[in-house]
Design an enzyme around this catalytic site. Structure first.
Site, mmCIF file in Angstrom:
data_model
loop_
_atom_site.group_PDB
_atom_site.id
_atom_site.type_symbol
_atom_site.label_atom_id
_atom_site.label_comp_id
_atom_site.label_asym_id
_atom_site.label_seq_id
_atom_site.Cartn_x
_atom_site.Cartn_y
_atom_site.Cartn_z
ATOM 1 N N HIS A 61 40.333 9.430 -14.287
ATOM 2 C CA HIS A 61 40.305 10.758 -13.661
ATOM 3 C C HIS A 61 38.886 11.303 -13.693
ATOM 4 C CE1 HIS A 61 40.294 11.583 -17.968
ATOM 5 N NE2 HIS A 61 39.849 12.808 -17.703
ATOM 6 N N ASP A 116 37.341 15.479 -14.395
ATOM 7 C CA ASP A 116 37.941 16.641 -15.041
ATOM 8 C C ASP A 116 38.226 17.786 -14.078
ATOM 9 O OD1 ASP A 116 38.043 15.395 -17.501
ATOM 10 O OD2 ASP A 116 35.972 15.948 -17.967
ATOM 11 N N HIS A 157 36.285 8.812 -15.465
ATOM 12 C CA HIS A 157 36.297 8.294 -16.830
ATOM 13 C C HIS A 157 37.721 8.057 -17.293
ATOM 14 C CE1 HIS A 157 36.387 12.679 -17.178
ATOM 15 N NE2 HIS A 157 37.019 12.524 -18.317
ATOM 16 N N ARG A 210 33.949 18.943 -26.285
ATOM 17 C CA ARG A 210 33.506 18.909 -24.878
ATOM 18 C C ARG A 210 33.257 20.298 -24.322
ATOM 19 N NH1 ARG A 210 37.675 17.564 -20.335
ATOM 20 N NH2 ARG A 210 37.062 19.562 -19.474
HETATM 21 C C1 OGA Z 1 37.673 14.348 -21.591
HETATM 22 C C2 OGA Z 1 38.225 12.999 -21.672
HETATM 23 C C3 OGA Z 1 38.117 10.962 -22.908
HETATM 24 C C4 OGA Z 1 37.720 10.510 -24.262
HETATM 25 O O1 OGA Z 1 37.165 14.844 -22.616
HETATM 26 O O2 OGA Z 1 37.691 14.921 -20.495
HETATM 27 O O3 OGA Z 1 38.855 12.560 -20.750
HETATM 28 O O4 OGA Z 1 37.367 9.334 -24.389
HETATM 29 N N1 OGA Z 1 37.945 12.340 -22.780
HETATM 30 O O5 OGA Z 1 37.771 11.323 -25.203
HETATM 31 MN MN MN Z 2 38.544 13.907 -18.953
#
Ligand code: OGA
Ligand code: MN
Length: 294
Positions: free
Chosen positions: A106, A108, A257, A276
């Protein structure tokens, strides 16, 4: 002064060397990083032992932080700009809501009318083995299509629905009725134009893109699956093995990702803690405006 950098993989990613993200950057450095991000899709900064305030301040040098009305359960109690992505249980002993974040490809917040431009994920703790994140170049997904396919999908729009995540996976607690109400399905063009590079991008996520506007779900699925498979061709990807202090900054328009389930989640000592911040984007733009029926 120009920024020192080197490729992470041939087709995606750049490691940035010699910067201390706890200090404000000058405008020329910010512009250079933005340019590298727009073209290389993700940037890695190693050994950044920054505070939450510094993480937020670094993010704000590139624009506004983004608030997501749903999924507030993921927010840090003291820093609403920070999402916690972790397998560490909550204080009351219940499982972390975010422990299976990103188990499908996906980018975000594409389920929002104005998806995020960027995300900046900072590694605090990582399991002894695994806990990696994979990234793919969605410009190249588009460029891998034949001219006939490009012509066929030009002007199509697709539905992005966060509630589809729950439909496809049973691992996380379901969204609450309030969260569902805050995230109704939205539509975006199947092919978007990056607002800063002008390059075309295949905008199809495995996680939330569930239907092409005007087609049935049955008609849509094989086409969406095929298009998505072009983005994540192995040669379009980079797999990041985290170290505490790593900060990866990705562009949610041109990068996707995915977090493979590649570590021992049953062992409570195998902690994975990531914080994040999210950079606001704006409406995404394609060749044609939304179909009236959408
Ligand atoms: C995010 C996500 C993936 C991860 O933080 O948006 O998809 O590896 N993380 O933590
Ligand atoms: Mn993500």
């Amino acid at each position: 002064m120009s920024v020192e950098h080197r490729p992470l993989a041939w087709n995606i990613g750049e490691e940035i060397l010699g910067l201390d993200l706890s200090k404000p950057l000058d405008a020329a450095t910010v512009a250079e990083l933005r340019d590298l991000l727009n073209n290389r899709c993700i940037l890695l900064f190693r050994d950044q032992f920054i505070s939450p305030e510094e993480h937020i301040a670094f993010t704000r040098q590139f624009g506004e932080t983004m608030h997501t009305p749903a999924l507030e359960r993921m927010l840090h109690p003291d820093y609403p700009q920070i999402w916690q992505v972790t397998n560490v249980r909550q204080k009351d002993g219940t499982e972390s809501f975010s422990r299976n974040t990103g188990r499908l490809w996906h980018s975000d917040q594409t389920y929002m009318p104005e998806p995020a431009k960027g995300s900046l994920l900072h590694c605090k703790e990582i399991p002894s083995v695994g806990g990696d994140t994979m990234f793919a170049n969605a410009y190249l997904g588009y460029e891998a299509l034949s001219d006939v396919m490009k012509e066929m999908i030009a002007g199509l729009w697709a539905v992005h629905d966060l509630n589809e995540v729950e439909e496809r996976r049973s691992r996380v607690p379901p969204l609450t009725p309030e969260e569902i109400a805050k995230t109704p399905p939205v539509t975006h063009p199947l092919v978007i134009t990056h607002p800063e590079t002008g390059r075309k991008i295949l905008y199809v996520s495995q996680q939330v893109t569930c239907q092409i506007v005007g087609m049935s779900k049955e008609e849509s699925k094989p086409l969406l699956d095929f298009l998505h498979s072009r983005i994540v061709l192995a040669e379009h990807t980079y797999r990041h093995q985290w170290r505490p202090g790593d900060l990866v900054f990705w562009d949610n328009w041109c990068a996707q990702h995915f977090a493979p389930m590649d570590y021992n989640q049953a062992d409570r000592n195998e902690r994975r803690v990531m914080w994040r911040t999210t950079l606001a984007g704006g409406p995404v733009d394609g060749d044609k405006t939304a179909p009236a029926a959408a």
